[in-house]
Design a protein around this motif. Structure first.
Motif, PDB file in Angstrom:
ATOM      1  N   VAL A   1       0.704  -0.942  -0.319  1.00 25.24           N
ATOM      2  CA  VAL A   1       0.414  -0.102  -0.072  1.00 25.24           C
ATOM      3  C   VAL A   1       1.042   1.528  -0.089  1.00 25.24           C
ATOM      4  O   VAL A   1       0.195   1.914  -0.840  1.00 25.24           O
ATOM      5  CB  VAL A   1      -1.224  -0.124   1.090  1.00 25.24           C
ATOM      6  CG1 VAL A   1      -1.419   1.231   1.491  1.00 25.24           C
ATOM      7  CG2 VAL A   1      -1.923  -0.675   1.022  1.00 25.24           C
ATOM      8  N   VAL A   2       2.007   1.342   0.820  1.00 21.50           N
ATOM      9  CA  VAL A   2       3.156   2.235   0.892  1.00 21.50           C
ATOM     10  C   VAL A   2       4.004   2.662  -0.528  1.00 21.50           C
ATOM     11  O   VAL A   2       3.939   3.997  -1.021  1.00 21.50           O
ATOM     12  CB  VAL A   2       4.373   2.449   1.452  1.00 21.50           C
ATOM     13  CG1 VAL A   2       5.335   3.336   1.763  1.00 21.50           C
ATOM     14  CG2 VAL A   2       3.820   2.492   3.035  1.00 21.50           C
ATOM     15  N   ALA A   3       3.853   1.373  -1.358  1.00 18.27           N
ATOM     16  CA  ALA A   3       4.131   1.214  -2.497  1.00 18.27           C
ATOM     17  C   ALA A   3       3.161   1.931  -3.723  1.00 18.27           C
ATOM     18  O   ALA A   3       3.147   2.405  -4.339  1.00 18.27           O
ATOM     19  CB  ALA A   3       5.078   0.484  -3.367  1.00 18.27           C
ATOM     20  N   GLN A   4       1.586   1.628  -3.748  1.00 20.30           N
ATOM     21  CA  GLN A   4       0.531   2.250  -4.092  1.00 20.30           C
ATOM     22  C   GLN A   4       1.101   3.434  -4.259  1.00 20.30           C
ATOM     23  O   GLN A   4       0.594   4.556  -5.191  1.00 20.30           O
ATOM     24  CB  GLN A   4      -0.136   1.297  -4.223  1.00 20.30           C
ATOM     25  CG  GLN A   4      -0.396   0.101  -4.037  1.00 20.30           C
ATOM     26  CD  GLN A   4      -1.118  -1.000  -5.327  1.00 20.30           C
ATOM     27  OE1 GLN A   4      -1.696   0.226  -6.065  1.00 20.30           O
ATOM     28  NE2 GLN A   4      -1.014  -1.519  -5.934  1.00 20.30           N
ATOM     29  N   ALA A   5       0.911   4.726  -2.961  1.00 25.01           N
ATOM     30  CA  ALA A   5       1.215   5.394  -2.966  1.00 25.01           C
ATOM     31  C   ALA A   5       1.436   6.119  -3.328  1.00 25.01           C
ATOM     32  O   ALA A   5       1.310   7.222  -3.828  1.00 25.01           O
ATOM     33  CB  ALA A   5       1.127   5.864  -1.016  1.00 25.01           C
ATOM     34  N   ALA A   6       3.214   5.810  -2.705  1.00 25.23           N
ATOM     35  CA  ALA A   6       4.118   6.406  -3.974  1.00 25.23           C
ATOM     36  C   ALA A   6       4.524   6.249  -5.183  1.00 25.23           C
ATOM     37  O   ALA A   6       5.036   7.221  -5.442  1.00 25.23           O
ATOM     38  CB  ALA A   6       5.490   5.365  -3.722  1.00 25.23           C
ATOM     39  N   ALA A   7       3.285   5.103  -5.687  1.00 22.99           N
ATOM     40  CA  ALA A   7       3.734   5.613  -7.132  1.00 22.99           C
ATOM     41  C   ALA A   7       2.609   6.773  -8.035  1.00 22.99           C
ATOM     42  O   ALA A   7       2.805   6.885  -9.054  1.00 22.99           O
ATOM     43  CB  ALA A   7       2.928   4.036  -7.475  1.00 22.99           C
ATOM     44  N   LEU A   8       2.078   6.944  -6.712  1.00 23.22           N
ATOM     45  CA  LEU A   8       1.138   8.596  -6.706  1.00 23.22           C
ATOM     46  C   LEU A   8       1.913  10.073  -7.449  1.00 23.22           C
ATOM     47  O   LEU A   8       1.143  10.695  -7.363  1.00 23.22           O
ATOM     48  CB  LEU A   8      -0.003   8.099  -6.791  1.00 23.22           C
ATOM     49  CG  LEU A   8      -1.619   7.308  -6.649  1.00 23.22           C
ATOM     50  CD1 LEU A   8      -2.135   7.310  -5.937  1.00 23.22           C
ATOM     51  CD2 LEU A   8      -2.065   7.788  -8.122  1.00 23.22           C
ATOM     52  N   MET A   9       2.947   9.431  -6.409  1.00 21.94           N
ATOM     53  CA  MET A   9       3.602  10.941  -6.060  1.00 21.94           C
ATOM     54  C   MET A   9       4.781  11.001  -6.799  1.00 21.94           C
ATOM     55  O   MET A   9       5.278  10.161  -7.443  1.00 21.94           O
ATOM     56  CB  MET A   9       4.696  10.701  -4.524  1.00 21.94           C
ATOM     57  CG  MET A   9       3.167  10.673  -3.643  1.00 21.94           C
ATOM     58  SD  MET A   9       3.825  10.309  -1.685  1.00 21.94           S
ATOM     59  CE  MET A   9       2.276   9.678  -0.798  1.00 21.94           C
ATOM     60  N   GLU A  10       5.429  12.340  -6.774  1.00 25.28           N
ATOM     61  CA  GLU A  10       6.572  12.838  -7.451  1.00 25.28           C
ATOM     62  C   GLU A  10       7.514  13.606  -6.416  1.00 25.28           C
ATOM     63  O   GLU A  10       7.228  13.656  -5.245  1.00 25.28           O
ATOM     64  CB  GLU A  10       5.937  14.403  -8.386  1.00 25.28           C
ATOM     65  CG  GLU A  10       5.125  14.132  -9.295  1.00 25.28           C
ATOM     66  CD  GLU A  10       5.597  12.703 -10.349  1.00 25.28           C
ATOM     67  OE1 GLU A  10       6.217  12.745 -10.362  1.00 25.28           O
ATOM     68  OE2 GLU A  10       5.108  12.349 -11.080  1.00 25.28           O
ATOM     69  N   PRO A  11       8.998  12.714  -6.704  1.00 25.11           N
ATOM     70  CA  PRO A  11       9.310  12.361  -7.944  1.00 25.11           C
ATOM     71  C   PRO A  11       9.027  10.558  -8.161  1.00 25.11           C
ATOM     72  O   PRO A  11       9.565  10.504  -6.561  1.00 25.11           O
ATOM     73  CB  PRO A  11      10.789  12.642  -7.497  1.00 25.11           C
ATOM     74  CG  PRO A  11      11.400  12.780  -6.508  1.00 25.11           C
ATOM     75  CD  PRO A  11       9.516  13.376  -6.126  1.00 25.11           C
ATOM     76  N   PRO A  12       9.378  10.039  -9.391  1.00 27.39           N
ATOM     77  CA  PRO A  12       8.976   8.834  -9.234  1.00 27.39           C
ATOM     78  C   PRO A  12       9.761   7.566  -8.003  1.00 27.39           C
ATOM     79  O   PRO A  12      11.350   8.303  -8.627  1.00 27.39           O
ATOM     80  CB  PRO A  12       8.792   8.678 -10.720  1.00 27.39           C
ATOM     81  CG  PRO A  12       9.062   9.990 -11.314  1.00 27.39           C
ATOM     82  CD  PRO A  12       8.932  10.574 -10.131  1.00 27.39           C
ATOM     83  N   GLN A  13       8.964   7.122  -7.609  1.00 23.29           N
ATOM     84  CA  GLN A  13      10.315   6.139  -6.783  1.00 23.29           C
ATOM     85  C   GLN A  13      10.905   4.511  -7.534  1.00 23.29           C
ATOM     86  O   GLN A  13      10.502   4.446  -7.859  1.00 23.29           O
ATOM     87  CB  GLN A  13       9.455   5.543  -4.699  1.00 23.29           C
ATOM     88  CG  GLN A  13       8.926   6.332  -4.277  1.00 23.29           C
ATOM     89  CD  GLN A  13      10.282   7.520  -3.850  1.00 23.29           C
ATOM     90  OE1 GLN A  13      10.679   6.857  -3.377  1.00 23.29           O
ATOM     91  NE2 GLN A  13      10.382   8.521  -4.006  1.00 23.29           N
ATOM     92  N   ASP A  14      12.150   4.799  -7.673  1.00 19.00           N
ATOM     93  CA  ASP A  14      12.596   3.378  -8.094  1.00 19.00           C
ATOM     94  C   ASP A  14      12.447   2.192  -7.193  1.00 19.00           C
ATOM     95  O   ASP A  14      12.811   2.587  -6.143  1.00 19.00           O
ATOM     96  CB  ASP A  14      14.184   4.181  -8.602  1.00 19.00           C
ATOM     97  CG  ASP A  14      14.207   4.941  -9.496  1.00 19.00           C
ATOM     98  OD1 ASP A  14      13.040   4.498 -10.484  1.00 19.00           O
ATOM     99  OD2 ASP A  14      15.223   5.618  -9.461  1.00 19.00           O
TER     100      ASP A  14
END
Length: 692
Positions: free
Chosen positions: A389-402
């Motif tokens: 869920v943290v990764a899903q939320a981070a996928a909506l944010m900037e800058p992109p999370q590698d």
């Protein structure tokens, strides 16, 4: 569609076409392999096949005569007396069905590469099925049974290159049922219709089908039954090819279905977080969130999918939702301060998500703090675990999370052997674990209390260094001490509380979807004692987290054993294992995204995790490291603690007491925690947090 759209679609087709043409050599090899299979059937011992083929041919002819379908002899007698038509018919039989099939394959390969693979698969299937029929049920064609009155028109006219002539003398003479001549021409017609070929082309092929049907019987190469058998052969082959080409629906995995099984009206299973955004300069609107999610939805498949088709004996599959109900998925409301925000979260936690839509939701909440806007982001536990869920939320944010880079890979043999031994040892440990302590009080209603707390991450790390323990140990000690301080008298039972500590089994950079966590039970001392003694006791008990054997065993049960269980048995197992009979709470430390982030242009200030309660268990605490802060989210059954603020304040007080009691000189820092590894791992898996 505008010009740009047309160009894009054309370029996509050309790209797919180029990829298909690049594999032309492989297609030729496939054709040669199919021909080799035909030759193997033709090389079967002839003498026994001759007897069987004769008997089968006579049986088919008897059936036709009984049904008054025996038109072959009449057609054959007429054609035998027509010298020119007879020669034309022989060549039509030998050439046109091959030419039309090959022409269609080449045309599809060049002009319709997106359809070619499915059409070719159907063609291969119908030939393989037919070859199996030829091998198992050889049928002698009428032309080889002159005693029944049939004339071999090829032999009569000496037609060069046709079946029965010297050029193809070694062809399989008993490949009659079903008629491949009829099957190939029918298949061409089906594929022309599928690609919507010009009507004139389809009309010509229709004539070809009729002519081929007449020729195969008039030349005495096939019975009527042979031609009729080609119809279901083509239908089955095309249907099977379509099914193979269609993307198979992704079935909900056993570790994910676990949380569908345990969910009840009193214990909804959605997890997520409260994202606090700095909107002091630019406000954030609901339309901004909708636009952001819509733009990123191609990267987040579960945002447009829902579990569908569950049954007593089958797990559901993930199916795309035709339309997104934005009015439900993204809502906006205003509250009065942080207390109002906590009340909203507690209320939403108590409401199960409807199963007729994708299982996620966002609430845009204003008024919690001056200059800040909260986004409550929740997903059902069937979609992902806390890290996911943290990764899903981070996928909506900037800058992109590698994604996190994978660590060094050890030898596969050593890895598998070590994991197998560790799993076996862990299964034995789980089997002999003593009964859980007495239960904590719980009201047993859907009602919830939610609390938040944030502490400087450096402060918590400093406490762990001074006491020579890990950050996870400090978090568990803070929860245990807070329960002693804030819970009602007598709630400590026999002095311990069993909690599940999730451990991440996800490979670095792995998929965001799905549950990839194991869990190990730890008995927390919640009786009266100095906090330093409590921390030392918990650090000793938490060795089970770092040994790895119990984690591997629990993961094996969740992933492998559960997959083999029938669905009803798996559901019963899930409800028994994830209940107050085995645990009284969940304490989780989650790795947060690194670096400053923005959501829809607004800087991220804090994130408070939201973890659901296990059915009957009154406590769920999660800590997330974000922007040098350790943010706590606490979910409570009001029967345990009615005031969540009291428990969060007690957590902070315990950490302050530990800091005050720590030696002034820093103790040697604990050994660095190893990076997470893809299970099965040669090194024991570590807890989800890598905060220590």
């Amino acid at each position: 569609m505008g010009t740009d759209g047309a160009v894009t679609a054309r370029d996509a087709v050309l790209t797919r076409g180029g990829a298909a043409r690049a594999h032309a050599f492989g297609e030729v090899l496939l054709g040669l392999a199919l021909f080799a299979l035909y030759l193997l059937v033709a090389m079967l011992p002839e003498e026994p096949r001759t007897r069987l083929a004769r008997a089968h041919g006579e049986t088919l002819y008897d059936i036709e005569r009984a049904l008054r379908l025996d038109v072959e002899l009449t057609l054959n007698e007429w054609l035998a007396d027509q010298s020119l038509v007879r020669v034309l018919a022989n060549y039509e039989y030998a050439i046109t069905y091959v030419a039309s099939a090959l022409a269609l394959l080449v045309w599809l390969f060049v002009r319709h590469p997106d359809r070619y693979r499915t059409a070719r698969t159907a063609f291969v299937l119908l030939n393989v099925i037919a070859l199996a029929c030829f091998a198992l049920y050889p049928v002698m064609p009428p032309r080889l049974m002159p005693d029944l009155g049939f004339v071999d028109t090829v032999r009569l006219g000496g037609t060069w290159g046709s079946w029965g002539s010297p050029l193809v003398e070694h062809a399989d003479r008993f490949a009659a049922l079903p008629s491949l001549h009829m099957a190939w021409t029918l298949w061409v017609g089906v594929e022309l219709a599928r690609v919507k070929a010009h009507r004139s082309v389809q009309a010509v092929n229709t004539v070809h089908i009729i002519v081929t049907g007449y020729v195969i019987m008039a030349t005495a190469n096939h019975f009527v039954v042979d031609a009729l058998a080609a119809v279901p052969l083509v239908a089955v082959s095309v249907y099977a090819a379509e099914r193979l080409a269609r993307p198979s629906a992704e079935r909900v995995r056993a570790p994910d279905a676990f949380f569908l099984a345990v969910e009840t009206e009193r214990a909804p299973q959605h997890t997520g977080g409260v994202i606090m955004l700095d909107t002091s300069r630019d406000p954030l609107h609901r339309a901004d969130l909708i636009r952001l999610v819509a733009e990123r939805m191609d990267r987040l498949p579960r945002f447009r999918q829902r579990p569908h088709g569950a049954g007593r004996w089958r797990r559901p599959v993930w199916r795309d939702q035709p339309a997104v109900d934005w009015d439900w998925h993204v809502t906006e409301l205003r509250v009065d301060g942080m207390d109002g925000l906590r009340e909203v979260i507690a209320r939403v936690q108590a409401e199960p998500f409807p199963r007729d839509r994708p299982l996620w939701r966002m609430l845009l909440v204003r008024g919690a703090e001056p200059g800040r806007t909260a986004v409550v982001f929740l997903m059902h536990h069937v979609v992902a675990d806390g890290v996911g869920v943290v990764a899903q939320a981070a996928a909506l944010m900037e800058p992109p999370q590698d994604p996190a880079p994978a660590g060094p890979r050890r030898g596969r043999v050593r890895t598998a052997l070590t994991a197998a031994v560790g799993t076996a040892v862990g299964l034995g440990q789980l089997a002999i674990d003593v009964a859980p302590p007495a239960r904590l009080p719980a009201a047993g209603t859907p009602e919830r209390r939610f609390g938040t707390l944030h502490l400087p991450l450096d402060l918590v790390r400093d406490v762990s260094r001074r006491h020579g323990v890990r950050v996870t140990d400090v978090v568990l000690c803070a929860v245990a001490g807070a329960l002693h301080r804030a819970a009602p008298p007598g709630a400590d039972g026999r002095g311990t509380c069993r909690v599940a500590v999730p451990l991440m089994m996800r490979a670095p950079g792995g998929a965001m979807e799905g549950n990839h966590t194991s869990a190990v039970m730890v008995d927390l001392p919640i009786g009266a004692m100095p906090e330093t003694a409590r921390l030392a006791d918990i650090a000793r008990r938490c060795k089970v987290l770092r040994s790895g054997t119990r984690a591997l065993a629990a993961w094996f049960v969740m992933r492998q054993a559960a997959r083999l269980m029938p669905v009803p048995l798996h559901a019963r197992f899930a409800r028994a294992a994830y209940s107050e009979r085995f645990l009284q709470g969940i304490v989780s430390s989650l790795p947060g995204p690194g670096g400053p982030l923005r959501l829809a242009g607004a800087p991220l200030a804090a994130v408070y995790p939201v973890v659901p309660l296990a059915p009957g268990a009154p406590l769920a605490v999660a800590a997330l490291g974000v922007s040098r802060e350790l943010c706590f989210g606490v979910s409570l059954d009001p029967g345990l603690v009615d005031d969540a603020d009291a428990l969060t304040a007690a957590i902070g007080a315990v950490i302050d007491d530990l800091r005050a009691a720590a030696p002034l000189a820093a103790s040697p820092p604990p050994a660095p925690e190893p990076p997470e590894s893809e299970p099965p791992a040669p090194e024991p898996p570590e807890p989800e947090p890598r905060l220590g």
